[in-house]
Design a protein around this motif. Structure first.
Motif, PDB file in Angstrom:
ATOM      1  N   LEU A  25       0.825  -1.211   0.000  1.00 27.22           N
ATOM      2  CA  LEU A  25       0.000   0.000   0.000  1.00 27.22           C
ATOM      3  C   LEU A  25       0.854   1.253   0.000  1.00 27.22           C
ATOM      4  O   LEU A  25       0.571   2.217  -0.723  1.00 27.22           O
ATOM      5  N   ILE A  26       1.898   1.256   0.834  1.00 22.97           N
ATOM      6  CA  ILE A  26       2.785   2.419   0.891  1.00 22.97           C
ATOM      7  C   ILE A  26       3.454   2.640  -0.458  1.00 22.97           C
ATOM      8  O   ILE A  26       3.550   3.772  -0.958  1.00 22.97           O
ATOM      9  N   ARG A  27       3.937   1.576  -1.069  1.00 23.70           N
ATOM     10  CA  ARG A  27       4.599   1.695  -2.371  1.00 23.70           C
ATOM     11  C   ARG A  27       3.643   2.232  -3.429  1.00 23.70           C
ATOM     12  O   ARG A  27       3.996   3.129  -4.209  1.00 23.70           O
ATOM     13  N   GLU A  28       2.424   1.721  -3.435  1.00 29.43           N
ATOM     14  CA  GLU A  28       1.441   2.149  -4.433  1.00 29.43           C
ATOM     15  C   GLU A  28       1.056   3.613  -4.245  1.00 29.43           C
ATOM     16  O   GLU A  28       1.029   4.394  -5.204  1.00 29.43           O
ATOM     17  N   LEU A  29       0.787   3.991  -2.993  1.00 32.20           N
ATOM     18  CA  LEU A  29       0.343   5.355  -2.729  1.00 32.20           C
ATOM     19  C   LEU A  29       1.478   6.359  -2.875  1.00 32.20           C
ATOM     20  O   LEU A  29       1.267   7.489  -3.341  1.00 32.20           O
ATOM     21  N   SER A  30       2.688   5.962  -2.510  1.00 29.95           N
ATOM     22  CA  SER A  30       3.811   6.907  -2.589  1.00 29.95           C
ATOM     23  C   SER A  30       4.118   7.311  -4.023  1.00 29.95           C
ATOM     24  O   SER A  30       4.663   8.394  -4.268  1.00 29.95           O
ATOM     25  N   ALA A  31       3.761   6.460  -4.970  1.00 29.65           N
ATOM     26  CA  ALA A  31       3.988   6.804  -6.383  1.00 29.65           C
ATOM     27  C   ALA A  31       3.136   7.982  -6.815  1.00 29.65           C
ATOM     28  O   ALA A  31       3.436   8.635  -7.829  1.00 29.65           O
ATOM     29  N   HIS A  32       2.074   8.281  -6.050  1.00 31.81           N
ATOM     30  CA  HIS A  32       1.164   9.370  -6.411  1.00 31.81           C
ATOM     31  C   HIS A  32       1.062  10.411  -5.303  1.00 31.81           C
ATOM     32  O   HIS A  32       0.120  11.200  -5.289  1.00 31.81           O
ATOM     33  N   SER A  33       2.012  10.412  -4.381  1.00 32.90           N
ATOM     34  CA  SER A  33       1.959  11.320  -3.233  1.00 32.90           C
ATOM     35  C   SER A  33       3.202  12.196  -3.203  1.00 32.90           C
ATOM     36  O   SER A  33       4.299  11.719  -2.890  1.00 32.90           O
ATOM     37  N   GLU A  34       3.021  13.461  -3.497  1.00 29.06           N
ATOM     38  CA  GLU A  34       4.162  14.383  -3.447  1.00 29.06           C
ATOM     39  C   GLU A  34       4.550  14.688  -2.015  1.00 29.06           C
ATOM     40  O   GLU A  34       5.733  14.771  -1.680  1.00 29.06           O
ATOM     41  N   ASP A  35       3.551  14.876  -1.150  1.00 29.77           N
ATOM     42  CA  ASP A  35       3.796  15.262   0.236  1.00 29.77           C
ATOM     43  C   ASP A  35       3.518  14.096   1.181  1.00 29.77           C
ATOM     44  O   ASP A  35       2.415  13.539   1.193  1.00 29.77           O
ATOM     45  N   VAL A  36       4.524  13.760   1.979  1.00 27.33           N
ATOM     46  CA  VAL A  36       4.409  12.654   2.933  1.00 27.33           C
ATOM     47  C   VAL A  36       4.789  13.167   4.316  1.00 27.33           C
ATOM     48  O   VAL A  36       5.815  13.833   4.473  1.00 27.33           O
ATOM     49  N   VAL A  37       3.970  12.857   5.301  1.00 24.21           N
ATOM     50  CA  VAL A  37       4.293  13.169   6.695  1.00 24.21           C
ATOM     51  C   VAL A  37       4.438  11.853   7.448  1.00 24.21           C
ATOM     52  O   VAL A  37       3.588  10.963   7.332  1.00 24.21           O
ATOM     53  N   ILE A  38       5.522  11.747   8.197  1.00 26.22           N
ATOM     54  CA  ILE A  38       5.788  10.551   8.991  1.00 26.22           C
ATOM     55  C   ILE A  38       5.702  10.924  10.461  1.00 26.22           C
ATOM     56  O   ILE A  38       6.392  11.842  10.916  1.00 26.22           O
ATOM     57  N   LEU A  39       4.835  10.237  11.176  1.00 23.34           N
ATOM     58  CA  LEU A  39       4.660  10.496  12.604  1.00 23.34           C
ATOM     59  C   LEU A  39       5.483   9.493  13.387  1.00 23.34           C
ATOM     60  O   LEU A  39       5.208   8.294  13.379  1.00 23.34           O
ATOM     61  N   GLY A  40       6.524   9.982  14.040  1.00 24.60           N
ATOM     62  CA  GLY A  40       7.408   9.126  14.817  1.00 24.60           C
ATOM     63  C   GLY A  40       8.813   9.128  14.258  1.00 24.60           C
ATOM     64  O   GLY A  40       9.028   8.840  13.085  1.00 24.60           O
ATOM     65  N   GLY A  41       9.772   9.437  15.118  1.00 25.57           N
ATOM     66  CA  GLY A  41      11.170   9.497  14.702  1.00 25.57           C
ATOM     67  C   GLY A  41      11.973   8.311  15.170  1.00 25.57           C
ATOM     68  O   GLY A  41      13.126   8.455  15.609  1.00 25.57           O
ATOM     69  N   GLY A  42      11.395   7.099  15.068  1.00 27.96           N
ATOM     70  CA  GLY A  42      12.117   5.880  15.369  1.00 27.96           C
ATOM     71  C   GLY A  42      12.741   5.295  14.121  1.00 27.96           C
ATOM     72  O   GLY A  42      12.753   5.920  13.059  1.00 27.96           O
ATOM     73  N   PHE A  43      13.252   4.077  14.246  1.00 24.96           N
ATOM     74  CA  PHE A  43      13.966   3.471  13.123  1.00 24.96           C
ATOM     75  C   PHE A  43      13.088   3.318  11.882  1.00 24.96           C
ATOM     76  O   PHE A  43      13.483   3.700  10.783  1.00 24.96           O
ATOM     77  N   ILE A  44      11.891   2.763  12.050  1.00 25.90           N
ATOM     78  CA  ILE A  44      11.033   2.529  10.890  1.00 25.90           C
ATOM     79  C   ILE A  44      10.687   3.846  10.196  1.00 25.90           C
ATOM     80  O   ILE A  44      10.789   3.976   8.971  1.00 25.90           O
ATOM     81  N   GLY A  45      10.282   4.831  10.983  1.00 26.23           N
ATOM     82  CA  GLY A  45       9.922   6.119  10.399  1.00 26.23           C
ATOM     83  C   GLY A  45      11.059   6.768   9.644  1.00 26.23           C
ATOM     84  O   GLY A  45      10.880   7.309   8.543  1.00 26.23           O
ATOM     85  N   LEU A  46      12.262   6.707  10.213  1.00 28.04           N
ATOM     86  CA  LEU A  46      13.406   7.353   9.572  1.00 28.04           C
ATOM     87  C   LEU A  46      13.886   6.569   8.354  1.00 28.04           C
ATOM     88  O   LEU A  46      14.341   7.162   7.369  1.00 28.04           O
ATOM     89  N   GLU A  47      13.795   5.250   8.401  1.00 27.90           N
ATOM     90  CA  GLU A  47      14.139   4.461   7.216  1.00 27.90           C
ATOM     91  C   GLU A  47      13.225   4.814   6.050  1.00 27.90           C
ATOM     92  O   GLU A  47      13.683   5.015   4.917  1.00 27.90           O
ATOM     93  N   ILE A  48      11.932   4.906   6.337  1.00 30.49           N
ATOM     94  CA  ILE A  48      10.981   5.247   5.281  1.00 30.49           C
ATOM     95  C   ILE A  48      11.198   6.684   4.817  1.00 30.49           C
ATOM     96  O   ILE A  48      11.128   6.979   3.615  1.00 30.49           O
ATOM     97  N   ALA A  49      11.476   7.585   5.742  1.00 32.11           N
ATOM     98  CA  ALA A  49      11.724   8.981   5.375  1.00 32.11           C
ATOM     99  C   ALA A  49      12.891   9.093   4.397  1.00 32.11           C
ATOM    100  O   ALA A  49      12.806   9.788   3.378  1.00 32.11           O
ATOM    101  N   ALA A  50      13.988   8.401   4.698  1.00 37.06           N
ATOM    102  CA  ALA A  50      15.154   8.447   3.818  1.00 37.06           C
ATOM    103  C   ALA A  50      14.835   7.844   2.455  1.00 37.06           C
ATOM    104  O   ALA A  50      15.240   8.366   1.406  1.00 37.06           O
TER     105      ALA A  50
END
Length: 417
Positions: free
Chosen positions: A135-160
């Motif tokens: 779902l994340i992969r599909e939606l990110s292809a059409h999402s210019e703006d992404v907000v990630i709630l949480g600055g742990g490992f998973i959140g930062l990996e996805i942010a990068a």
């Protein structure tokens, strides 16, 4: 032992438990139950290569032939409704049951739910499963703006990962620094600087009031200060909670997880628990812990299999973790809570350094960024029970290796982990 072993949970822990039972010579029935309709897969790549590459495929933990070749009865898409401890039987949702002689609960954990207005909008996602990653992969292809709630490992990996793919990414963390108690402040600060240099916006000490939506889909995150952060996709990474409901309903002891002894037995000896869902008194710190890592899952699985096979080993694996965030490979070994001093080895500006944490003269653990040799050496040192003096650390890897060799020669009975 006609009913054999039933394993509930087909992640890293459950699959390893099944494999280890056969490796240890267990010849009874082994049934592996998973609630996903997938061949069990590696989870770490989901937040990195999988979500950025539309062609990426899940990486199986074992090939399909492994299960058939080892007489492991893998049953996907099954949810367990309850455990009859006296009758040694599992009740399945939709009817039917499974009898067992031993039960291994490898039920894992799940993302903590965001308790805010708008959290049920389309486009608000968490990452725990392959379905989530798709779902994340599909939606990110059409999402210019992404907000990630949480600055742990998973959140930062996805942010990068999403920033490297060209998305506008904002990370919102409620406390004053990233990675909470997971790493030392110097490491957290370094990670923040590297991410911000790539264009990731990071807001620490910031809470969220609500999520806004348009036509049922998320459109913005509203912070408690009133700032509106545009978002076509919101990823919630605010921690995980252990899946203890089955165990708790069955009357097993629970406390921040399913309580187990040093052989992974729960308060009902025929039922064992391993991985993210298991809570135990750690041999190294003397404290009660629940660890969420592939290493912990697989090492506990191996020990649970040995327990069922009649061995009396106690859990003594050295804990280690890793995370890939952009151009930073973070590797951690040991448990550093309670440290009162540290030594830095390497060069922060070059993005290659390690932090050696001490409590008095005892080495507690090492956090490394792009220095895998330090990490591997740290695993050997902690496994051997060796704490080098800080001045020895300053000599670098060669001095440490020599000191470890001398220690092992003087105390050959020490086992290296």
């Amino acid at each position: 032992m006609k009913n054999g072993v039933v394993i509930v949970g087909a992640g890293h822990a459950g699959v390893q438990a099944a494999a280890s039972l056969r490796e240890d010579g267990y010849d009874g029935p082994v049934i592996l139950v998973g609630d996903e309709n997938e061949l069990p897969y590696h989870k770490p790549p989901l937040s990195k290569t999988f979500i950025k590459d539309a062609e990426a495929k899940p990486q199986p933990l074992r090939g399909e032939a492994f299960y058939t070749g080892n007489a492991i009865d893998y049953r996907p898409g099954i949810r367990i409704a309850g455990i009859d401890t006296a009758g040694r039987r599992l009740d399945m949702e939709g009817g039917g049951g499974l009898a067992f002689d031993h039960l291994i609960l490898a039920t894992g954990s799940r993302p903590r739910v965001l308790p805010l207005p708008g959290s049920d909008l389309s486009g608000v996602l968490s990452l725990r499963s392959l379905a989530d990653a798709r779902l994340i992969r599909e939606l990110s292809a059409h999402s210019e703006d992404v907000v990630i709630l949480g600055g742990g490992f998973i959140g930062l990996e996805i942010a990068a990962t999403l920033r490297a793919a060209g998305r506008t990414v904002t990370v919102v963390e409620a406390v004053e620094r990233l990675l909470g108690r997971a790493v030392a402040p110097v490491v957290a600060s370094h990670v923040r600087q590297r991410l911000e240099a790539t264009g990731v916006r990071i807001l620490t000490g910031t809470t969220v009031a609500s999520l806004e939506g348009e036509n049922g889909h998320v459109s913005a995150v509203i912070t408690s200060s009133g700032e509106r952060l545009p978002a076509r996709m919101v990823i919630v990474g605010i921690g995980a909670v252990p899946n203890i409901e089955l165990a708790q309903a069955a009357g097993l002891a629970v406390a921040n997880g399913i309580r187990v002894d040093h052989q992974m037995r729960s308060s009902v000896p025929e039922i064992l628990a391993i991985g993210d869902a298991a809570s135990y008194r750690h041999w190294f710190t003397g404290a009660d812990v629940r660890l969420e890592s592939v290493q912990n899952a697989t090492d506990q699985a191996r020990l649970a299999a040995r327990t069922i096979s009649g061995h009396a080993d106690a859990y003594s694996a050295v804990p280690w973790f890793w995370s890939d965030i952009g151009d930073m490979k973070l590797q951690m070994v040991g448990l550093t809570a309670g440290g009162d001093s540290h030594v830095v080895l390497g060069d922060l500006p070059e993005n290659k350094f390690s932090i050696y944490h001490y409590a008095g003269d005892r080495l507690l653990g090492i956090e490394s960024v792009n220095r895998p040799g330090d990490h591997m050496l740290g695993r050997k040192m902690l496994g051997a029970g060796f704490s080098p003096a800080p001045e020895t650390v300053a000599e670098g890897p060669d001095g440490l290796k020599a000191a470890l060799a001398a220690f092992q020669q003087a105390e050959p009975e020490r086992a290296v982990g």
